[in-house]
Write a protein that holds these residues in place. Sequence first.
Motif, PDB file in Angstrom:
ATOM      1  N   ALA A  25       6.312  -4.726 -11.150  1.00  0.00           N
ATOM      2  CA  ALA A  25       5.773  -5.694 -10.192  1.00  0.00           C
ATOM      3  C   ALA A  25       4.641  -4.997  -9.456  1.00  0.00           C
ATOM      4  CB  ALA A  25       6.858  -6.137  -9.214  1.00  0.00           C
ATOM      5  N   VAL A  26       3.573  -5.729  -9.182  1.00  0.00           N
ATOM      6  CA  VAL A  26       2.418  -5.163  -8.496  1.00  0.00           C
ATOM      7  C   VAL A  26       2.111  -6.027  -7.282  1.00  0.00           C
ATOM      8  CG1 VAL A  26      -0.022  -4.523  -8.658  1.00  0.00           C
ATOM      9  CG2 VAL A  26       1.468  -4.290 -10.674  1.00  0.00           C
ATOM     10  N   MET A  27       2.145  -5.393  -6.122  1.00  0.00           N
ATOM     11  CA  MET A  27       1.795  -6.069  -4.886  1.00  0.00           C
ATOM     12  C   MET A  27       0.421  -5.571  -4.469  1.00  0.00           C
ATOM     13  SD  MET A  27       2.861  -8.362  -2.779  1.00  0.00           S
ATOM     14  CE  MET A  27       4.618  -8.494  -3.126  1.00  0.00           C
ATOM     15  N   VAL A  28      -0.475  -6.503  -4.195  1.00  0.00           N
ATOM     16  CA  VAL A  28      -1.820  -6.145  -3.755  1.00  0.00           C
ATOM     17  C   VAL A  28      -1.934  -6.508  -2.281  1.00  0.00           C
ATOM     18  CG1 VAL A  28      -4.285  -6.535  -4.090  1.00  0.00           C
ATOM     19  CG2 VAL A  28      -2.735  -6.608  -6.060  1.00  0.00           C
ATOM     20  N   TYR A  29      -2.317  -5.526  -1.483  1.00  0.00           N
ATOM     21  CA  TYR A  29      -2.459  -5.701  -0.041  1.00  0.00           C
ATOM     22  C   TYR A  29      -3.912  -5.471   0.360  1.00  0.00           C
ATOM     23  CZ  TYR A  29       2.505  -4.246  -0.205  1.00  0.00           C
ATOM     24  OH  TYR A  29       3.833  -4.093  -0.485  1.00  0.00           O
ATOM     25  N   TRP A  30      -4.333  -6.126   1.439  1.00  0.00           N
ATOM     26  CA  TRP A  30      -5.542  -5.688   2.119  1.00  0.00           C
ATOM     27  C   TRP A  30      -5.163  -4.414   2.862  1.00  0.00           C
ATOM     28  CZ3 TRP A  30      -9.792  -7.138   0.319  1.00  0.00           C
ATOM     29  CH2 TRP A  30     -10.085  -8.468  -0.007  1.00  0.00           C
ATOM     30  N   ASN A  31      -6.036  -3.442   2.823  1.00  0.00           N
ATOM     31  CA  ASN A  31      -5.779  -2.115   3.366  1.00  0.00           C
ATOM     32  C   ASN A  31      -5.879  -2.113   4.898  1.00  0.00           C
ATOM     33  OD1 ASN A  31      -5.687   0.604   3.983  1.00  0.00           O
ATOM     34  ND2 ASN A  31      -7.087   1.213   2.345  1.00  0.00           N
ATOM     35  N   GLY A  32      -4.768  -1.837   5.562  1.00  0.00           N
ATOM     36  CA  GLY A  32      -4.742  -1.772   7.020  1.00  0.00           C
ATOM     37  C   GLY A  32      -5.714  -0.759   7.593  1.00  0.00           C
ATOM     38  N   ASN A  33      -6.096   0.239   6.812  1.00  0.00           N
ATOM     39  CA  ASN A  33      -7.081   1.220   7.275  1.00  0.00           C
ATOM     40  C   ASN A  33      -8.476   0.622   7.383  1.00  0.00           C
ATOM     41  OD1 ASN A  33      -5.156   3.272   7.488  1.00  0.00           O
ATOM     42  ND2 ASN A  33      -5.417   3.851   5.344  1.00  0.00           N
ATOM     43  N   SER A  34      -8.676  -0.581   6.859  1.00  0.00           N
ATOM     44  CA  SER A  34      -9.965  -1.293   6.953  1.00  0.00           C
ATOM     45  C   SER A  34      -9.881  -2.524   7.858  1.00  0.00           C
ATOM     46  CB  SER A  34     -10.416  -1.751   5.555  1.00  0.00           C
ATOM     47  OG  SER A  34     -10.584  -0.657   4.696  1.00  0.00           O
ATOM     48  N   PHE A  35      -8.786  -2.670   8.585  1.00  0.00           N
ATOM     49  CA  PHE A  35      -8.540  -3.870   9.389  1.00  0.00           C
ATOM     50  C   PHE A  35      -9.618  -4.100  10.445  1.00  0.00           C
ATOM     51  CE2 PHE A  35      -6.067  -6.023  12.897  1.00  0.00           C
ATOM     52  CZ  PHE A  35      -5.979  -7.257  12.266  1.00  0.00           C
ATOM     53  N   GLY A  36     -10.006  -3.069  11.172  1.00  0.00           N
ATOM     54  CA  GLY A  36     -11.028  -3.213  12.213  1.00  0.00           C
ATOM     55  C   GLY A  36     -12.348  -3.702  11.653  1.00  0.00           C
ATOM     56  N   GLU A  37     -12.738  -3.151  10.521  1.00  0.00           N
ATOM     57  CA  GLU A  37     -13.970  -3.572   9.845  1.00  0.00           C
ATOM     58  C   GLU A  37     -13.889  -5.043   9.430  1.00  0.00           C
ATOM     59  OE1 GLU A  37     -16.215  -2.623   5.617  1.00  0.00           O
ATOM     60  OE2 GLU A  37     -14.788  -1.166   6.400  1.00  0.00           O
ATOM     61  N   ALA A  38     -12.731  -5.458   8.938  1.00  0.00           N
ATOM     62  CA  ALA A  38     -12.546  -6.848   8.519  1.00  0.00           C
ATOM     63  C   ALA A  38     -12.638  -7.803   9.709  1.00  0.00           C
ATOM     64  CB  ALA A  38     -11.197  -7.013   7.828  1.00  0.00           C
ATOM     65  N   LEU A  39     -12.044  -7.415  10.825  1.00  0.00           N
ATOM     66  CA  LEU A  39     -12.121  -8.248  12.025  1.00  0.00           C
ATOM     67  C   LEU A  39     -13.560  -8.476  12.435  1.00  0.00           C
ATOM     68  CD1 LEU A  39      -9.271  -6.623  14.121  1.00  0.00           C
ATOM     69  CD2 LEU A  39      -9.257  -8.943  13.163  1.00  0.00           C
ATOM     70  N   GLN A  40     -14.314  -7.399  12.468  1.00  0.00           N
ATOM     71  CA  GLN A  40     -15.692  -7.477  12.937  1.00  0.00           C
ATOM     72  C   GLN A  40     -16.619  -8.144  11.937  1.00  0.00           C
ATOM     73  OE1 GLN A  40     -17.378  -3.670  13.861  1.00  0.00           O
ATOM     74  NE2 GLN A  40     -19.295  -4.531  14.593  1.00  0.00           N
TER      75      GLN A  40
END
Length: 169
Positions: free
Chosen positions: A84-99
């Motif tokens: 099984a493969v779960m694909v996540y958005w990387n929490g280490n890029s969360f701030g960049e995504a918000l902005q």
Amino acid sequence: MDFNPHFIEFCEKNVEPKDKEKAKFFVGDACELTALLDDSCGDWVKDSTKIVMCVGNTIGIMPDEIKSRIYQQMANVAGVDGVAVMVYWNGNSFGEALQHFYHKNPQLCGPFTGECIDLDTCTLSTPSGYKTHWTTPEEAAEVLKVEGMEIVQLIEKGRGVLAAYRRKV
């Protein structure tokens, strides 16, 4: 399998003609994935090694109360020889995504202010009801451990985290 019939229609229209016999698309509830595949695919899905994938951070927008069931269902379908493969958005890029993404595209999740952001958990909850959670690689490893899964491989790649797993034997 997706709960959105428009997405299924899109997939059916866009699968390569040479792959039509190897692909099936249908509407359903991921909490009942094992039964749904048995009903919809029969022996087709039982006769092969399986890769079961949850793409594009779908898990990040699912309600917390069903996430464990999804992990378990995916592992059940993958079986002992599959993955099984779960694909996540990387929490280490969360701030960049918000902005650079969410704030610049309020038509996607509604406008929001700083109190809608939880940097400690990498979660955005907007007044419109949209909620997304981004997952760090360390969190992904911990979630799979708590779910009783064996991590086959966990990769942090840019804005994504890909975790391949199966049920421990």
